[in-house]
Scaffold this active site. Sequence first.
Site, mmCIF file in Angstrom:
data_model
loop_
_atom_site.group_PDB
_atom_site.id
_atom_site.type_symbol
_atom_site.label_atom_id
_atom_site.label_comp_id
_atom_site.label_asym_id
_atom_site.label_seq_id
_atom_site.Cartn_x
_atom_site.Cartn_y
_atom_site.Cartn_z
ATOM 1 N N ALA A 160 18.966 44.859 1.389
ATOM 2 C CA ALA A 160 19.125 44.115 2.507
ATOM 3 C C ALA A 160 20.532 43.670 2.703
ATOM 4 O O ALA A 160 21.323 43.447 1.966
ATOM 5 C CB ALA A 160 18.280 42.920 2.447
ATOM 6 N N LYS A 161 20.886 43.753 4.158
ATOM 7 C CA LYS A 161 22.238 43.408 4.193
ATOM 8 C C LYS A 161 22.374 41.838 5.091
ATOM 9 O O LYS A 161 22.144 41.557 6.111
ATOM 10 C CB LYS A 161 22.819 44.214 5.685
ATOM 11 C CG LYS A 161 24.396 44.100 5.987
ATOM 12 C CD LYS A 161 24.778 45.098 7.099
ATOM 13 C CE LYS A 161 26.161 45.252 7.130
ATOM 14 N NZ LYS A 161 26.955 45.640 6.270
#
Length: 318
Positions: A160-161
Amino acid sequence: MTPLYDRDGWIWQDGEWCAWRDAKVHVFTHTLHYGMGCFEGVRAYDGPSGTHLFRTAEHTRRLAESAHSLDMPLPFSEAELVDAQRQCLAKNKLSNAYLKPTVFFGAEGLGLRAQGLTTHVMVAAWDLGPYISPQAATHGLRALTSSWARHHVNISLCRAKTNGHYVNSMLALNTALKAGFDETIMLDPEGYVAEASAANVFLLRDGVLHTPEVTSCLQGITRDSVIQLAQQVLGIEVRERRMTRDELYTADEAFLTGTAAEILPLRELDGRRIGGRAGGPPVNEPISQASVTAQLQRLYRQAVRGELDDFRHWLTPA
């Protein structure tokens, strides 16, 4: 340089258009206090057939997956978010731009339980200008291996960013900058190469490209683009595996990839000249235009401008 808050233009915020200078959030915005949020960096390029967003479908999917992994309800579909990015370019009259779709929690309350919070989404676009000096793109970066480890898969969401992840990156990068380097290389908790502060890492050895497997590093979209270009156009084998820092020391070539960075050569790590063993260029000379790094730079520039027919599916017309 003009501050980002002091610009003309429009920002898409929760489905409405807001004048750039009026785009504000409350000081009790939950994400400001706890870092729970996610974002993307997307590029738009002007090419022979007009302006296109580059791989915005993949970026938007990752944004939605990041929000889902964080358990943040996303109030807009991926199609709506892609359309907002397209509109953002048109409304701001941009042909070459950097876009930042961002998901964050509102100011209904504080606390780690994160209950009763509204999920907000915004999209902004602006002319990024040169991300780094032209000399860095041709001569390469000097990097320092960081003492700050990259995330472990059981500590955080590595795919996940997320907003909060970049505190780790900033600590590592600023340590390297203060020591006189351009960039940092971060290792995972077991001591294997993970990524740079905000870019993926590749090395070339004996005609084969190697890049860390996607565990503690982000599954970069530019990374994926480079893998496909190397395999399908240049016919180069690519291996995704664990890598050690001394493999970078003795590589024939090395480079970094990212949406903002695009493809940047890595000239030196920890005082060792990369390519020195193989007779690479002297320190003050640009990389060879015959190098794999330079070839991939040229191919990537062609791909983002819509000049490679086999990769036009990566483009979304603005």
